[in-house]
Design a protein around this motif. Structure first.
Motif, short mmCIF file in Angstrom:
data_model
loop_
_atom_site.label_atom_id
_atom_site.label_comp_id
_atom_site.label_asym_id
_atom_site.label_seq_id
_atom_site.Cartn_x
_atom_site.Cartn_y
_atom_site.Cartn_z
N GLN A 145 0.76 -1.26 0.14
CA GLN A 145 -0.05 0.08 0.14
C GLN A 145 0.89 1.25 0.09
O GLN A 145 0.36 2.32 -0.23
N GLY A 146 2.06 1.17 0.40
CA GLY A 146 2.97 2.39 0.39
C GLY A 146 3.25 3.10 1.59
O GLY A 146 2.49 2.70 2.51
N THR A 147 4.37 3.56 1.65
CA THR A 147 4.62 4.52 3.10
C THR A 147 5.43 5.68 2.60
O THR A 147 6.07 5.77 1.41
N GLN A 148 4.94 6.61 3.18
CA GLN A 148 5.61 7.91 2.84
C GLN A 148 6.78 8.25 3.34
O GLN A 148 6.76 8.43 4.57
N VAL A 149 7.47 8.94 2.85
CA VAL A 149 8.75 9.62 2.76
C VAL A 149 8.82 10.97 2.63
O VAL A 149 8.67 11.15 1.26
N THR A 150 9.08 11.57 3.50
CA THR A 150 8.81 13.30 3.27
C THR A 150 10.51 13.78 3.72
O THR A 150 10.69 13.58 4.99
N VAL A 151 10.97 14.79 2.81
CA VAL A 151 12.26 15.20 3.11
C VAL A 151 12.12 16.61 3.10
O VAL A 151 11.95 17.16 2.02
N SER A 152 12.49 17.35 4.40
CA SER A 152 12.57 18.72 4.12
C SER A 152 13.86 19.22 3.86
O SER A 152 14.81 18.78 4.56
N ALA A 153 13.82 20.59 3.60
CA ALA A 153 15.01 21.26 3.25
C ALA A 153 15.82 21.72 4.62
O ALA A 153 14.89 21.95 5.48
#
Length: 126
Positions: A118-126
Motif C-alpha cells: 500500500q506504500g509508506t510516505q517519505v518526506t524530506v524537508s530542506a
C-alpha cells in the motif's frame, strides 16, 4: 500473497530512514523483491530491486551509493536503508514482490512486479 511496508516518515535533508517490507503468503527468499517510489505528478519509478536466489541487486542511478536494499532470510524481511536523503527523495515508497527478473536496469521496471504493498510516505524537508 501480499506485502506490507513500514518505516516511512519525515526527515530533514541529509538524514536517514530505513524502510521495511514483510512479504506474507510465500517463501520470499525465492522471489525477487523491490522498492519503488512515486512522487506527486510523476510516474512510479524503480529505486532498488533484489533478485531471488542469489540476491543480485540493481539500483537507480539517482540513489546509487546512498540507498541499500537488503534481505534478512531469518526474519523474512527486506529493507531499504536510505542515507543522505534530499528533497527529491520525497515520495510514496512501495514494496513489490514476485517479479520476472531481467538483467540490467530493466529490472527496475514496475511492470516486472506482480504483488504490491500500500506504500509508506517519505518526506524530506530542506
Amino acid at each position: 500473497v501480499h506485502v506490507v511496508e513500514s518505516g516511512g516518515g519525515s526527515v530533514q535533508s541529509g538524514g536517514s530512514l530505513r524502510l521495511s517490507c514483510a512479504p506474507f503468503g510465500y517463501t520470499y527468499s525465492s522471489y525477487c523483491l523491490g522498492w519503488f517510489r512515486q512522487a506527486p505528478g510523476k510516474e512510479r519509478e524503480g529505486v532498488a530491486v533484489i533478485s531471488g536466489t542469489i540476491g543480485k541487486t540493481v539500483y537507480a542511478g539517482s540513489v546509487q551509493g546512498r540507498f541499500t536494499i537488503s534481505r534478512d532470510n531469518t526474519k523474512n524481511m527486506i529493507y531499504l536503508q536510505m542515507n543522505s536523503l534530499n528533497t527529491e527523495d520525497t515520495a510514496m515508497y512501495y514494496c513489490a514482490a514476485d517479479c520476472t527478473w531481467v538483467e540490467g536496469h530493466r529490472a527496475l521496471a514496475p511492470s516486472n512486479f506482480r504483488v504490491w504493498g500500500q506504500g509508506t510516505q517519505v518526506t524530506v524537508s530542506a
